[in-house]
Design a protein around this motif. Sequence first.
Motif, PDB file in Angstrom:
ATOM      1  N   VAL A   7      17.654  45.133   6.516  1.00  0.00           N
ATOM      2  CA  VAL A   7      17.288  43.765   6.150  1.00  0.00           C
ATOM      3  C   VAL A   7      16.132  43.831   5.166  1.00  0.00           C
ATOM      4  O   VAL A   7      15.071  44.385   5.464  1.00  0.00           O
ATOM      5  N   GLN A   8      16.364  43.279   3.999  1.00  0.00           N
ATOM      6  CA  GLN A   8      15.342  43.238   2.954  1.00  0.00           C
ATOM      7  C   GLN A   8      14.582  41.924   3.035  1.00  0.00           C
ATOM      8  O   GLN A   8      15.182  40.845   3.099  1.00  0.00           O
ATOM      9  N   TYR A  17      31.002  35.870   9.852  1.00  0.00           N
ATOM     10  CA  TYR A  17      30.588  34.769   8.988  1.00  0.00           C
ATOM     11  C   TYR A  17      29.092  34.881   8.697  1.00  0.00           C
ATOM     12  O   TYR A  17      28.351  35.493   9.456  1.00  0.00           O
ATOM     13  N   TYR A  18      28.673  34.256   7.606  1.00  0.00           N
ATOM     14  CA  TYR A  18      27.259  34.283   7.203  1.00  0.00           C
ATOM     15  C   TYR A  18      26.923  32.950   6.548  1.00  0.00           C
ATOM     16  O   TYR A  18      27.811  32.229   6.073  1.00  0.00           O
ATOM     17  N   VAL A  19      25.652  32.610   6.519  1.00  0.00           N
ATOM     18  CA  VAL A  19      25.256  31.324   5.931  1.00  0.00           C
ATOM     19  C   VAL A  19      25.060  31.463   4.424  1.00  0.00           C
ATOM     20  O   VAL A  19      24.631  32.498   3.926  1.00  0.00           O
ATOM     21  N   GLU A  20      25.386  30.386   3.732  1.00  0.00           N
ATOM     22  CA  GLU A  20      25.166  30.296   2.285  1.00  0.00           C
ATOM     23  C   GLU A  20      24.414  28.986   2.026  1.00  0.00           C
ATOM     24  O   GLU A  20      25.021  27.932   1.820  1.00  0.00           O
ATOM     25  N   PRO A  21      23.075  29.027   2.050  1.00  0.00           N
ATOM     26  CA  PRO A  21      22.291  27.801   1.871  1.00  0.00           C
ATOM     27  C   PRO A  21      22.451  27.225   0.470  1.00  0.00           C
ATOM     28  O   PRO A  21      22.555  27.968  -0.506  1.00  0.00           O
ATOM     29  N   GLU A  22      22.438  25.904   0.368  1.00  0.00           N
ATOM     30  CA  GLU A  22      22.402  25.274  -0.953  1.00  0.00           C
ATOM     31  C   GLU A  22      21.063  25.529  -1.630  1.00  0.00           C
ATOM     32  O   GLU A  22      20.994  25.691  -2.844  1.00  0.00           O
ATOM     33  N   ASP A  23      20.007  25.551  -0.839  1.00  0.00           N
ATOM     34  CA  ASP A  23      18.663  25.782  -1.352  1.00  0.00           C
ATOM     35  C   ASP A  23      18.311  27.262  -1.170  1.00  0.00           C
ATOM     36  O   ASP A  23      18.045  27.711  -0.058  1.00  0.00           O
ATOM     37  N   SER A  24      18.285  28.010  -2.255  1.00  0.00           N
ATOM     38  CA  SER A  24      18.018  29.443  -2.166  1.00  0.00           C
ATOM     39  C   SER A  24      16.611  29.739  -1.661  1.00  0.00           C
ATOM     40  O   SER A  24      16.337  30.840  -1.184  1.00  0.00           O
ATOM     41  N   ASP A  25      15.725  28.752  -1.732  1.00  0.00           N
ATOM     42  CA  ASP A  25      14.359  28.961  -1.246  1.00  0.00           C
ATOM     43  C   ASP A  25      14.305  29.135   0.267  1.00  0.00           C
ATOM     44  O   ASP A  25      13.296  29.611   0.798  1.00  0.00           O
ATOM     45  N   LEU A  26      15.359  28.752   0.964  1.00  0.00           N
ATOM     46  CA  LEU A  26      15.404  28.960   2.409  1.00  0.00           C
ATOM     47  C   LEU A  26      15.493  30.436   2.776  1.00  0.00           C
ATOM     48  O   LEU A  26      15.052  30.847   3.853  1.00  0.00           O
ATOM     49  N   THR A  27      16.071  31.246   1.910  1.00  0.00           N
ATOM     50  CA  THR A  27      16.350  32.646   2.234  1.00  0.00           C
ATOM     51  C   THR A  27      15.071  33.473   2.237  1.00  0.00           C
ATOM     52  O   THR A  27      14.356  33.529   1.246  1.00  0.00           O
ATOM     53  N   VAL A  28      14.813  34.127   3.383  1.00  0.00           N
ATOM     54  CA  VAL A  28      13.662  35.038   3.485  1.00  0.00           C
ATOM     55  C   VAL A  28      14.094  36.472   3.787  1.00  0.00           C
ATOM     56  O   VAL A  28      13.271  37.385   3.748  1.00  0.00           O
ATOM     57  N   GLY A  29      15.388  36.666   4.089  1.00  0.00           N
ATOM     58  CA  GLY A  29      15.893  38.005   4.346  1.00  0.00           C
ATOM     59  C   GLY A  29      17.346  38.120   3.928  1.00  0.00           C
ATOM     60  O   GLY A  29      18.119  37.168   4.096  1.00  0.00           O
ATOM     61  N   VAL A  30      17.703  39.252   3.338  1.00  0.00           N
ATOM     62  CA  VAL A  30      19.087  39.499   2.937  1.00  0.00           C
ATOM     63  C   VAL A  30      19.526  40.864   3.439  1.00  0.00           C
ATOM     64  O   VAL A  30      18.715  41.766   3.679  1.00  0.00           O
ATOM     65  N   SER A  31      20.831  40.985   3.605  1.00  0.00           N
ATOM     66  CA  SER A  31      21.425  42.264   3.953  1.00  0.00           C
ATOM     67  C   SER A  31      22.657  42.451   3.083  1.00  0.00           C
ATOM     68  O   SER A  31      22.990  41.581   2.260  1.00  0.00           O
ATOM     69  N   HIS A  32      23.344  43.574   3.235  1.00  0.00           N
ATOM     70  CA  HIS A  32      24.500  43.860   2.386  1.00  0.00           C
ATOM     71  C   HIS A  32      25.630  44.448   3.220  1.00  0.00           C
ATOM     72  O   HIS A  32      25.431  45.417   3.965  1.00  0.00           O
ATOM     73  N   TYR A  33      26.798  43.803   3.115  1.00  0.00           N
ATOM     74  CA  TYR A  33      28.012  44.331   3.738  1.00  0.00           C
ATOM     75  C   TYR A  33      29.180  43.924   2.841  1.00  0.00           C
ATOM     76  O   TYR A  33      29.750  42.851   2.972  1.00  0.00           O
ATOM     77  N   ILE A  45      29.096  42.514   0.216  1.00  0.00           N
ATOM     78  CA  ILE A  45      28.356  41.608  -0.658  1.00  0.00           C
ATOM     79  C   ILE A  45      26.937  41.481  -0.095  1.00  0.00           C
ATOM     80  O   ILE A  45      26.689  41.774   1.075  1.00  0.00           O
ATOM     81  N   GLY A  46      26.019  41.042  -0.925  1.00  0.00           N
ATOM     82  CA  GLY A  46      24.713  40.662  -0.413  1.00  0.00           C
ATOM     83  C   GLY A  46      24.824  39.295   0.240  1.00  0.00           C
ATOM     84  O   GLY A  46      25.507  38.408  -0.281  1.00  0.00           O
ATOM     85  N   PHE A  47      24.179  39.106   1.384  1.00  0.00           N
ATOM     86  CA  PHE A  47      24.266  37.814   2.063  1.00  0.00           C
ATOM     87  C   PHE A  47      22.939  37.483   2.736  1.00  0.00           C
ATOM     88  O   PHE A  47      22.167  38.367   3.112  1.00  0.00           O
ATOM     89  N   THR A  48      22.685  36.195   2.850  1.00  0.00           N
ATOM     90  CA  THR A  48      21.494  35.719   3.548  1.00  0.00           C
ATOM     91  C   THR A  48      21.609  36.035   5.028  1.00  0.00           C
ATOM     92  O   THR A  48      22.610  35.689   5.661  1.00  0.00           O
ATOM     93  N   CYS A  49      20.583  36.682   5.576  1.00  0.00           N
ATOM     94  CA  CYS A  49      20.611  36.987   7.010  1.00  0.00           C
ATOM     95  C   CYS A  49      19.362  36.477   7.725  1.00  0.00           C
ATOM     96  O   CYS A  49      19.238  36.652   8.943  1.00  0.00           O
ATOM     97  N   ALA A  50      18.452  35.835   6.994  1.00  0.00           N
ATOM     98  CA  ALA A  50      17.280  35.212   7.615  1.00  0.00           C
ATOM     99  C   ALA A  50      16.847  34.045   6.745  1.00  0.00           C
ATOM    100  O   ALA A  50      16.775  34.172   5.513  1.00  0.00           O
ATOM    101  N   ILE A  51      16.591  32.916   7.380  1.00  0.00           N
ATOM    102  CA  ILE A  51      16.137  31.735   6.656  1.00  0.00           C
ATOM    103  C   ILE A  51      14.888  31.181   7.333  1.00  0.00           C
ATOM    104  O   ILE A  51      14.669  31.410   8.536  1.00  0.00           O
ATOM    105  N   ALA A  52      14.102  30.454   6.549  1.00  0.00           N
ATOM    106  CA  ALA A  52      12.892  29.862   7.105  1.00  0.00           C
ATOM    107  C   ALA A  52      12.517  28.623   6.315  1.00  0.00           C
ATOM    108  O   ALA A  52      12.678  28.576   5.097  1.00  0.00           O
TER     109      ALA A  52
END
Length: 217
Positions: free
Chosen positions: A138-139, A162-178, A180-187
């Motif tokens: 997790v990056q 499944y994984y989340v895809e926020p409309e607001d990219s500013d929500l993403t605080v952590g990403v992982s890769h499987y 594709i890169g995907f959001t795995c932590a939001i705040a």
Amino acid sequence: MNTIAIVDYGMGNFHSVARALQAAAPDADVRICNQAHDIDQASRVVFPGQGAMPDCMRTLNESGLREAVVRAARSKPLLGVCVGEQMLFTESEEGYVPCLDIFRGQVKRFAGPQYATGAQENQEHELLKIPHMGWNRVQHVKDHALWAGIPDNSHFYFVHSYYVEPEDSDLTVGVSHYGIGFTCAIAAANIFAVQFHPEKSAEHGLRLYRNFVDWRP
């Protein structure tokens, strides 16, 4: 006393989360709660989930706890875990069901030629299997109090399709890769939510729970 309510609406590994929280924060009062009043009275809330999204949303609605979760999301520290993270968004491709819509965005299924499906799984061993299951890095794409003491690119344990895809990219605080890169932590404000399972992620997962207990957003 710091009271932590784990939302028990019938679809989650509540006891595993409770044991991890008790190990991470023995000074906290950890309670598995299936009554809205108890969630309302808690200092902070953990919202776990596992299983199919249609079942999770149906069970949450039938439990009478939906509004208590929404109130908590507006008023106190809340930690979403796995499907608990996904349920915070607008809707899911899994059953195409509406979710809580606390954050705008979709819950997407891993899809593409890099993933094994059907006969391909027997013929193309290099293809990635779904669900994504196991340890993954997790990056940290943003600093956050819940990352304190957790090195960037640490491993956490995942089980999901499944994984989340926020409309607001500013929500993403952590990403992982499987595949594709995907959001795995939001705040945002008083909410932090993760796709992985801290309770299954050894020392770094326990540290994240400890950070949540100490968090003062």
